[in-house]
Write a protein that holds these residues in place. Structure first.
Motif, PDB file in Angstrom:
ATOM      1  N   LYS A  26      91.631  74.410  86.164  1.00 26.14           N
ATOM      2  CA  LYS A  26      91.950  75.243  85.003  1.00 26.14           C
ATOM      3  C   LYS A  26      92.856  76.381  85.471  1.00 26.14           C
ATOM      4  N   TRP A  27      93.989  76.506  84.816  1.00 27.80           N
ATOM      5  CA  TRP A  27      94.910  77.592  85.152  1.00 27.80           C
ATOM      6  C   TRP A  27      94.965  78.595  84.011  1.00 27.80           C
ATOM      7  N   ASP A  28      94.910  79.868  84.370  1.00 26.06           N
ATOM      8  CA  ASP A  28      95.165  80.926  83.397  1.00 26.06           C
ATOM      9  C   ASP A  28      96.635  81.307  83.494  1.00 26.06           C
ATOM     10  N   MET A  29      97.310  81.295  82.349  1.00 27.41           N
ATOM     11  CA  MET A  29      98.745  81.586  82.325  1.00 27.41           C
ATOM     12  C   MET A  29      98.986  82.958  81.709  1.00 27.41           C
ATOM     13  N   ALA A  43     106.071  78.641  76.040  1.00 29.77           N
ATOM     14  CA  ALA A  43     105.110  78.486  77.147  1.00 29.77           C
ATOM     15  C   ALA A  43     103.797  77.900  76.639  1.00 29.77           C
ATOM     16  N   THR A  44     103.417  78.276  75.435  1.00 32.65           N
ATOM     17  CA  THR A  44     102.169  77.780  74.857  1.00 32.65           C
ATOM     18  C   THR A  44     102.270  76.283  74.586  1.00 32.65           C
ATOM     19  N   LYS A  57      92.940  66.468  84.130  1.00 34.16           N
ATOM     20  CA  LYS A  57      93.094  66.963  85.508  1.00 34.16           C
ATOM     21  C   LYS A  57      93.567  68.407  85.568  1.00 34.16           C
ATOM     22  N   LEU A  58      94.258  68.859  84.518  1.00 36.14           N
ATOM     23  CA  LEU A  58      94.726  70.256  84.511  1.00 36.14           C
ATOM     24  C   LEU A  58      94.724  70.793  83.085  1.00 36.14           C
ATOM     25  N   THR A  59      94.060  71.914  82.920  1.00 38.83           N
ATOM     26  CA  THR A  59      94.068  72.597  81.627  1.00 38.83           C
ATOM     27  C   THR A  59      94.713  73.965  81.837  1.00 38.83           C
ATOM     28  N   ILE A  60      95.742  74.256  81.041  1.00 37.84           N
ATOM     29  CA  ILE A  60      96.403  75.569  81.157  1.00 37.84           C
ATOM     30  C   ILE A  60      96.067  76.388  79.916  1.00 37.84           C
ATOM     31  N   VAL A  61      95.461  77.546  80.140  1.00 39.00           N
ATOM     32  CA  VAL A  61      95.081  78.439  79.044  1.00 39.00           C
ATOM     33  C   VAL A  61      96.034  79.632  79.033  1.00 39.00           C
ATOM     34  N   THR A  62      96.742  79.825  77.914  1.00 37.73           N
ATOM     35  CA  THR A  62      97.738  80.915  77.866  1.00 37.73           C
ATOM     36  C   THR A  62      97.106  82.225  77.384  1.00 37.73           C
ATOM     37  N   HIS A  63      97.635  83.328  77.919  1.00 38.75           N
ATOM     38  CA  HIS A  63      97.166  84.671  77.538  1.00 38.75           C
ATOM     39  C   HIS A  63      98.390  85.528  77.201  1.00 38.75           C
ATOM     40  N   PRO A  64      98.886  85.449  75.950  1.00 41.37           N
ATOM     41  CA  PRO A  64     100.105  86.186  75.591  1.00 41.37           C
ATOM     42  C   PRO A  64      99.856  87.688  75.393  1.00 41.37           C
ATOM     43  N   GLY A  65     100.948  88.410  75.178  1.00 41.57           N
ATOM     44  CA  GLY A  65     100.840  89.833  74.843  1.00 41.57           C
ATOM     45  C   GLY A  65     100.259  90.699  75.950  1.00 41.57           C
ATOM     46  N   GLY A  66     100.382  90.240  77.201  1.00 46.17           N
ATOM     47  CA  GLY A  66      99.852  91.047  78.305  1.00 46.17           C
ATOM     48  C   GLY A  66      98.339  91.157  78.292  1.00 46.17           C
TER      49      GLY A  66
END
Ligand code: PCA
Length: 324
Positions: A26-29, A43-44, A57-66
């Protein structure tokens, strides 16, 4: 009975460890700009595509707006692995590598075509530089053409003198110094506040960022389309996190990154037109600087390019030669 029990628990343990591996990475973006900004939206979509296609195998979770890390913290966060992946405005990282600032040299590339050429000529060196810092480069997308915003009309070189100016990187600080403005470094997320409190009264950025921060609500009436450079955001991954992926997943990430890059450039071009229109629709005066001011900015740009070339040394020279 005891044996049966043992076999049963061993089996359970195996099952459990198996399901843990299946859970994948799991990646935090970390994203600095608001969810509605085209870079964040792009990016989302990239993150969603990778997550859906990787077979768990890979989950990317986005965190916009800082919301995870602010713009100014993202490079370090990804480098140290606090966030596995993130997006950062490249030319704010000139202290890490002057090559990252090449896209913010005024008048070096002032059309999308030239910006693409400059990107192609500089990419290998930039990727190498990032690799040496433990980072994997995925893709880069430009902001629309940078223009000059001001609360008051700017008709002469004199009008620039003493203007309280919002800068997003060291090149803009230098540009302000050379034109007699008074610069302060402020991240995009704080633009509205900086203008509304009167801390600043002018800035150079894209029509998109002006629109995203509803700049007209803070008494900013003028947008001068000087279109002198197209600075980029880049998406980078921590190398340790990268190395945990199997080859197929790495390939998937790279191919989705290439798609996101292509889409991002197209979105940027679209914004370059539409967002200028939005500024005008909101009542702002959208136009060009006069010939005297244009010449002034060109001279300042030439000085800055020389200074940059000195800082960037032989690597910079090689990239400039390849570009020209
Ligand atoms: N917007 C960002 C960077 C360049 C741009 O167009 C900003 O103003 O911080």
């Amino acid at each position: 009975m005891k044996l049966l029990k043992n076999i049963f628990f061993t089996f359970l343990a195996l099952l459990f460890s198996q399901s843990l591996t299946n859970a994948g990475e799991k990646w935090d973006m970390a994203l600095a700009y608001g969810a509605g900004n085209f870079h964040s939206a792009n990016a989302t979509e990239f993150a969603k595509n990778v997550s859906e296609k990787s077979g768990g195998k890979l989950t990317i979770v986005t965190h916009p707006g800082g919301s995870l890390y602010k713009g100014g913290e993202i490079f370090r966060a990804v480098r140290t692995g606090q966030a596995q992946i993130g997006e950062r405005f490249m030319s704010a990282l000139g202290k890490e590598d002057p090559l990252l600032e090449i896209d913010s040299q005024p008048f070096l590339a002032s059309s999308y075509g030239d910006a693409k050429k400059l990107y192609k000529a500089s990419k290998d060196e930039i990727v190498k530089g990032l690799d040496s810092k433990g980072l994997v480069f995925l893709y880069a997308v430009p902001w629309p053409a940078q223009g000059l915003y001001s609360k008051n009309a700017i008709n002469s070189v004199e009008d620039l003198k003493g203007l309280k100016f919002r800068a997003y990187n060291s090149s803009l600080i230098r540009l302000a110094e050379l034109t007699g403005m008074a610069p302060t470094k402020i991240e995009a997320a704080e633009i509205s506040q900086a203008f509304s409190t009167g801390a600043v009264e002018s800035m150079i950025t894209s029509p998109t960022t002006g629109k995203n921060s509803k700049i007209w609500e803070n008494g900013v009436t003028y947008f001068y389309d000087i279109a002198a450079w197209f600075p980029k955001n880049m998406v980078i991954v921590n190398k340790e996190a990268w190395n945990k992926l199997d080859a197929d997943t790495q390939k998937l990430v790279m191919s989705e990154a290439a798609k996101a890059e292509k889409k991002g450039w197209a979105l940027s071009k679209k914004g370059n037109k539409n967002d200028k229109k939005s500024l005008a629709d909101a009542g702002m005066k959208v136009g060009k600087v006069n010939a005297t001011l244009k010449k002034h900015f060109q001279e300042v740009g030439a000085t800055m390019s020389k200074e940059w070339a000195d800082r960037a040394g032989s690597r910079g020279q090689a990239v400039l030669a390849a570009y020209k």
